[in-house]
Write an enzyme that holds these catalytic residues in place. Structure first.
Site, mmCIF file in Angstrom:
data_model
loop_
_atom_site.group_PDB
_atom_site.id
_atom_site.type_symbol
_atom_site.label_atom_id
_atom_site.label_comp_id
_atom_site.label_asym_id
_atom_site.label_seq_id
_atom_site.Cartn_x
_atom_site.Cartn_y
_atom_site.Cartn_z
ATOM 1 N N PHE A 122 22.829 28.003 -14.091
ATOM 2 C CA PHE A 122 22.786 26.933 -13.099
ATOM 3 C C PHE A 122 21.441 26.998 -12.398
ATOM 4 O O PHE A 122 21.156 27.964 -11.681
ATOM 5 C CB PHE A 122 23.936 27.137 -12.110
ATOM 6 C CG PHE A 122 24.183 25.998 -11.172
ATOM 7 C CD1 PHE A 122 24.924 24.901 -11.577
ATOM 8 C CD2 PHE A 122 23.704 26.030 -9.868
ATOM 9 C CE1 PHE A 122 25.186 23.853 -10.694
ATOM 10 C CE2 PHE A 122 23.960 25.000 -8.987
ATOM 11 C CZ PHE A 122 24.697 23.905 -9.400
ATOM 12 N N ALA A 129 13.169 25.485 -1.684
ATOM 13 C CA ALA A 129 14.462 24.816 -1.521
ATOM 14 C C ALA A 129 15.582 25.795 -1.814
ATOM 15 O O ALA A 129 16.011 25.951 -2.954
ATOM 16 C CB ALA A 129 14.556 23.602 -2.442
ATOM 17 N N SER A 131 18.514 27.057 1.091
ATOM 18 C CA SER A 131 19.608 26.442 1.841
ATOM 19 C C SER A 131 19.467 24.924 1.889
ATOM 20 O O SER A 131 20.455 24.190 1.859
ATOM 21 C CB SER A 131 19.644 27.003 3.272
ATOM 22 O OG SER A 131 19.956 28.379 3.255
ATOM 23 N N GLN A 339 29.446 55.435 6.227
ATOM 24 C CA GLN A 339 29.565 56.299 7.400
ATOM 25 C C GLN A 339 30.632 57.375 7.185
ATOM 26 O O GLN A 339 30.444 58.531 7.574
ATOM 27 C CB GLN A 339 29.919 55.452 8.627
ATOM 28 C CG GLN A 339 29.697 56.153 9.948
ATOM 29 C CD GLN A 339 28.220 56.387 10.241
ATOM 30 O OE1 GLN A 339 27.361 55.741 9.664
ATOM 31 N NE2 GLN A 339 27.929 57.334 11.126
ATOM 32 N N GLY A 342 29.319 59.973 5.009
ATOM 33 C CA GLY A 342 28.186 60.710 5.563
ATOM 34 C C GLY A 342 26.989 60.643 4.631
ATOM 35 O O GLY A 342 26.755 59.636 3.958
ATOM 36 N N GLU A 366 25.308 31.480 -2.824
ATOM 37 C CA GLU A 366 26.379 30.482 -2.689
ATOM 38 C C GLU A 366 26.467 29.919 -1.263
ATOM 39 O O GLU A 366 27.524 29.461 -0.836
ATOM 40 C CB GLU A 366 27.738 31.078 -3.090
ATOM 41 C CG GLU A 366 27.823 31.513 -4.531
ATOM 42 C CD GLU A 366 27.740 30.346 -5.496
ATOM 43 O OE1 GLU A 366 28.164 29.243 -5.145
ATOM 44 O OE2 GLU A 366 27.222 30.555 -6.603
#
Length: 386
Positions: A122, A129, A131, A339, A342, A366
């Site tokens: 696609f 160009a 958003s 987190q 660790g 998307e």
């Protein structure tokens, strides 16, 4: 409201989950390190997906696809997403936009994609160009029985192994609310068309092995019978695909987040500090509780939105809500997983840092989180601001 999956849907989820576990996940670490999927492995996955009946599950039965409803598609996407896009892309979902094919296009493009003999990509986004899709600069000028394309595209996923591209180009202008806007047309452009050059784009930290490409059109001549849909009506065929795609991205995010939670739960149960499992400390256990709660909310929102698509009642704003919420939940869950692990959470010896890296793209492609908020707020305000 009935939230119970049918027996068929439960069997489908089990089958896809098994396929991911046996055929995709064993290759994930090697593919991530090499930043490449070999042609042999890609062909092997494609063949096994076809044999298992998973290939083209998003396409209607009348053209040879799986004919699944959107809710079932979302369930499959949730499971496939537990592995990197670099691998599950080969369990192909041809662009639904190909249902706009007519005449010889059906035999040349639509059916071969459904059958696994061809792969599409696609091609919409351009350097200027993203958003603002209407700002595309690629132009197509009519010359006799052809259109001549000039311009460029970038961030085009898997164009490297696609046989053709669905390319969007400006073919004219029209007036809307006193402003001139681009009239855009979709074209089916074979990869070996003279004047088309495809090259690898910048390296991305997310989904290593799932490459994006740049496409350059230099007097690229495309026959008029390669127009997909109507001239100047490219957005008509694109918008339905893009909106549905956002719900499937949401389902992908739910699957990735669930994998991060599962890994975190196991780590919290096994890892010991100060003489006991770290999961026994509220600093960790409360994180797990919040992660699970957020994932459940994202999953229910996503599946309900997919169900609304099946009922023909989903709005653009509702699709945007699912994509926005699920992608941002994934980002928080992936960060919390690091987190909990660790220092080991940032080492490439386990899946957590891959999930963390891969999660970041979901708030961008998307339609960015900002674009989704724009779509949602516009839909909320429109009835009050006429």
């Amino acid at each position: 409201m009935n939230f119970q999956l049918s027996q068929e849907q439960e069997m489908l989820v089990d089958a896809v989950r098994s396929f991911v576990s046996k055929e995709l996940l064993p290759h994930e670490e090697a593919v991530d390190r090499a930043d490449e999927v070999s042609a042999d492995l890609a062909g092997e996955i494609r063949s096994k997906a076809i044999a298992a009946g998973f290939y083209a599950f998003n396409m209607p039965e009348e053209v040879g696809g799986g004919g699944l409803d959107y809710l079932s598609q979302a369930l499959i996407e949730r499971e496939l997403a537990k592995c990197s896009w670099a691998l599950h892309v080969f369990v192909a979902r041809p662009s639904k936009i190909l249902m706009a094919c007519t005449g010889s296009q059906i035999g040349d493009y639509l059916l071969p994609c459904v059958q696994g003999r061809k792969v599409d990509c696609f091609a919409l986004t351009e350097p200027g160009a993203g958003s603002d899709a209407n700002a595309i600069k690629t132009r197509a000028v009519r010359e006799g029985g052809d259109f001549v394309l000039n311009g460029s595209k970038h961030f085009i996923s898997h164009a490297g192994h696609a046989d053709f591209a669905i390319v969007f180009a400006v073919t004219g202008t029209y007036e809307h609310n006193g402003r001139q806007r681009n009239a855009v047309t979709a074209f089916l452009v074979d990869r070996d068309t003279p004047g088309l050059t495809i090259r690898r784009g910048p390296k991305c930290v997310s989904n290593r092995g799932y490459h994006t490409f740049e496409m350059f059109f230099d007097d690229c001549r495309v026959p008029a019978n390669k127009v997909l849909g109507e001239v100047g009506k490219g957005w008509d065929v694109a918008n339905a695909w893009l909106t549905a795609g956002r719900v499937m991205v949401a389902a992908n995010c739910v699957g990735q987040a669930q994998r991060a939670l599962d890994a975190s739960l196991q780590w919290a149960a096994d890892r010991k500090q100060f003489g006991q499992a770290i999961g026994s400390y509220q600093g960790v256990s409360f994180k797990l509780a919040d992660m699970a709660t957020q994932i459940r909310a994202a999953e229910l929102l996503t599946l309900h939105t997919a169900w609304k698509m099946d009922q023909g009642s989903m709005t653009d704003g509702e699709a945007g809500m699912a994509k926005l919420f699920a992608s941002e939940v994934l980002g928080r869950v992936a960060d919390e997983a690091v987190q909990i692990y660790g220092g080991m959470g940032l080492m490439d010896e386990g899946p957590v840092e891959r999930i963390w890296r891969n999660a970041r793209i979901e708030r961008i492609w998307e339609g960015t989180s900002e674009i989704q908020r724009h779509i949602i707020s516009r839909e909320l305000l429109r009835p009050l601001m006429r």
